[in-house]
Design an enzyme around this catalytic site. Structure first.
Site, PDB file in Angstrom:
ATOM      1  N   CYS A  10       0.817  -1.204  -0.091  1.00 51.47           N
ATOM      2  CA  CYS A  10      -0.136  -0.149  -0.014  1.00 51.47           C
ATOM      3  C   CYS A  10       0.808   1.358   0.180  1.00 51.47           C
ATOM      4  O   CYS A  10       1.451   1.736   0.915  1.00 51.47           O
ATOM      5  CB  CYS A  10      -0.895   0.150   1.275  1.00 51.47           C
ATOM      6  SG  CYS A  10      -2.109   1.491   1.282  1.00 51.47           S
ATOM      7  N   CYS A  25      -0.477   4.193   2.120  1.00 56.17           N
ATOM      8  CA  CYS A  25      -0.391   3.900   3.599  1.00 56.17           C
ATOM      9  C   CYS A  25       0.713   4.243   4.028  1.00 56.17           C
ATOM     10  O   CYS A  25       1.252   4.676   4.809  1.00 56.17           O
ATOM     11  CB  CYS A  25      -0.588   2.614   3.725  1.00 56.17           C
ATOM     12  SG  CYS A  25      -2.372   1.724   3.346  1.00 56.17           S
ATOM     13  N   ASP A  26       1.848   3.722   3.179  1.00 60.90           N
ATOM     14  CA  ASP A  26       3.370   3.709   3.705  1.00 60.90           C
ATOM     15  C   ASP A  26       4.263   4.632   2.912  1.00 60.90           C
ATOM     16  O   ASP A  26       5.330   4.910   3.592  1.00 60.90           O
ATOM     17  CB  ASP A  26       3.873   2.187   3.569  1.00 60.90           C
ATOM     18  CG  ASP A  26       3.087   1.232   4.604  1.00 60.90           C
ATOM     19  OD1 ASP A  26       2.490   1.706   5.477  1.00 60.90           O
ATOM     20  OD2 ASP A  26       2.777   0.045   4.312  1.00 60.90           O
TER      21      ASP A  26
END
Length: 345
Positions: free
Chosen positions: A169, A172-173
């Site tokens: 992701c 996300c990261d």
């Protein structure tokens, strides 16, 4: 007879439980079990946050010393399941975030069953769910929040470097310090992969987009953007053969294998994002509710959590093939609980 049973143990499930419990519905959460089979399928309790080391984009957790708060908020028997926190860590970890949600749901009276749902009977009221031990649970409403599992390549070295440079992701990261101002690789050729590559250009120094074919599967417009972007280099006809690195520093490169017979070669990167799709955890629901071709639960009413079966609602990644964020999952859990409450009323 329960008023509501919630299946799952990620942000969608626990948010639904918080709302349902505060509405005096006495919810039962069937959270899944820690088994070898679930580990191999990527369906362990807590969902995808179980393997997320740092969460910087969930509201309410700015950088700070969280150790004392976590110690006071999470019961001792649950703290033993968490990864030890380093003193220099200032952001919340995925498992910690889920444990806080779980503790909040239990505080309002949510009941928890640590088991898996293996079958469902939605042919009429009461709705029936069969647990792994064969016991049948009857309920007036069901909220399905079993999430989706990110597809990985299946390399042993890939498993070794998860949370140390390997992720599924970018949204996300991608903003984490590990991935800033360094070369990064994205694996895939669809809209999701190209979108993640473009997203990473905001923080990475260079993005390699690795695709097994000689043409992207993504839409023409987004493909053209990637091919024209100065930070993106598309690596055609190649697949990762091994992730390179060490336990201290994490990922340092990728050994690539040609799909057209060329010799193997290496590229130096500090991270790899796998964008080859997700698999919704709906295997036990086939033939029970309407699913898309990809297996996601169909929500026929726009902006509602209803499914094709009256009294059955869906929340989170199990019905979301687009956003797939902890924030959107939590919001969907809230919606599902409100919809279930109104249905019961």
């Amino acid at each position: 007879m329960d008023d509501v049973i919630i299946i799952g143990s990620g942000p969608a499930a626990w948010t639904a439980a918080i709302y349902a419990a505060r509405a005096s519905l006495n919810p039962l959460v069937i959270e899944g079990d820690i088994t070898q089979e679930n580990q191999e399928k990527g369906t362990l309790p807590m969902g995808q946050l179980a393997t997320t080391s740092e969460v910087e984009n969930f509201p309410g957790f700015p950088p700070g010393n969280l150790a004392e708060y976590l110690h006071s908020a999470i019961p001792a028997d649950r703290r033993a399941m968490l990864i030890p926190r380093n003193p220099e860590e200032t952001c919340i970890a995925g498992p910690e975030l889920v444990e806080l949600m779980r503790a909040q749901a239990l505080h309002f009276g949510t009941r928890v069953l640590t088991s898996d749902v293996v079958d469902a009977d939605f042919t009429g009221q009461p709705l029936k769910l069969t647990a792994a031990d064969g016991k049948i649970y009857e309920t007036k409403t069901v909220i399905i929040a079993t999430g989706a599992s990110a597809n990985y390549l299946g390399l042993p070295s890939e498993e070794r470097f998860k949370n140390r440079g390997v992720s599924a992701c970018a949204v996300c990261d991608g903003g984490l310090p590990r991935f800033r101002n360094v070369p990064i690789a994205v694996v895939g050729g669809g809209d999701a992969a190209v979108g993640e590559a473009l997203h990473l250009t905001k923080t990475a120094s260079k993005v390699y987009l690795i695709h097994r074919r000689d043409a992207l599967r993504a839409s023409k417009i987004i493909s053209q953007k990637a091919m024209e972007h100065p930070k993106i280099e598309i690596v055609w006809n190649a697949v990762p053969k091994e992730i390179l690195g060490d336990d201290q520093s994490g990922v340092s490169g990728i050994l690539l294998q040609s799909t057209v017979g060329e010799p193997d070669w290496e590229i130096a990167v500090s991270g790899m994002f796998v964008a080859i799709g997700h698999t919704p955890n709906t295997q036990f629901l086939r033939g029970k509710v309407d699913l898309t071709k990809q297996g996601y639960i169909v929500r026929p009413i726009a902006f509602r959590s209803n499914t094709s079966v009256p009294g059955v609602f869906a929340a989170g990644d199990v019905a979301d093939d687009y956003y797939r964020q902890a924030n959107t999952a939590a919001a969907a859990g809230c919606m599902a609980a409100l919809d279930a409450e109104r249905y019961l009323t």
